[in-house]
Scaffold this motif. Structure first.
Motif, short mmCIF file in Angstrom:
data_model
loop_
_atom_site.label_atom_id
_atom_site.label_comp_id
_atom_site.label_asym_id
_atom_site.label_seq_id
_atom_site.Cartn_x
_atom_site.Cartn_y
_atom_site.Cartn_z
N MET A 30 -3.59 -7.42 4.14
CA MET A 30 -2.73 -6.76 5.10
C MET A 30 -3.29 -6.29 6.36
O MET A 30 -2.71 -6.27 7.46
CB MET A 30 -2.07 -5.51 4.21
N ARG A 31 -4.51 -5.66 6.10
CA ARG A 31 -5.44 -5.15 7.29
C ARG A 31 -5.59 -6.44 8.33
O ARG A 31 -5.47 -6.30 9.39
CB ARG A 31 -6.43 -4.36 6.66
N ASP A 33 -4.27 -9.07 8.47
CA ASP A 33 -2.95 -9.57 9.15
C ASP A 33 -2.43 -8.92 10.40
O ASP A 33 -2.01 -9.21 11.23
CB ASP A 33 -1.99 -9.74 8.03
N ARG A 34 -2.71 -7.51 10.28
CA ARG A 34 -2.18 -6.57 11.29
C ARG A 34 -3.36 -6.90 12.44
O ARG A 34 -2.72 -6.77 13.53
CB ARG A 34 -2.52 -4.94 10.75
N SER A 37 -2.11 -10.26 13.91
CA SER A 37 -1.08 -10.05 14.79
C SER A 37 -1.24 -9.39 16.08
O SER A 37 -0.49 -9.94 16.93
CB SER A 37 -0.03 -9.26 13.87
N SER A 38 -1.94 -8.30 16.08
CA SER A 38 -2.20 -7.58 17.44
C SER A 38 -3.09 -8.26 18.25
O SER A 38 -2.83 -8.14 19.41
CB SER A 38 -2.98 -6.22 17.17
#
Length: 126
Positions: A30-31, A33-34, A37-38
């Protein structure tokens, strides 16, 4: 109902340490992916800037981050220059206005001919 109870029982038997061990890869994904994404959002926001510096090249994440930092520094310097220029103009106008006030005060104290006062005021307003 029995199958769901059987499914939940092993989870209850896990120690907190084991639960953390199972949860860590999920949290890490999840980290990442964040972060990805950024970085993708930065790439889209600054796409024109990137094309100007490196046209037709696939940018790595590190390249995107470096170019973003460079772009933001450049924008910050431009903003500083603009604000300095605006404050210089403001200071000039304020000083000029103060000078006019002093000149009017001087003219009012000394009995200068009206014609001369009019010429001076006209000159100052230009």
């Amino acid at each position: 109902m029995a199958p769901s109870t059987v499914f939940l029982e092993p989870d209850n038997l896990l120690t907190p340490k084991e639960k953390n061990k199972l949860r860590k890869p999920v949290v890490e994904k999840m980290r990442r992916d964040r972060i990805n994404s950024s970085i993708e959002q930065l790439k889209l926001l600054l796409e024109k800037e990137f094309q100007r510096h490196q046209p037709n090249s696939k940018l790595e994440k590190a390249d995107i981050l470096e170019m973003t930092v460079s772009y933001l520094k450049q924008q910050s310097q431009l903003q500083t220059k603009r604000s300095f220029h605006k404050s210089s103009q403001f200071d000039f106008r304020e000083g000029y206005s103060r000078c006019l006030q002093e000149a009017f005060y001087f003219l009012s104290l000394h009995k200068v001919r009206t014609e001369t006062q009019t010429k001076l005021l006209s000159h100052f307003q230009k």
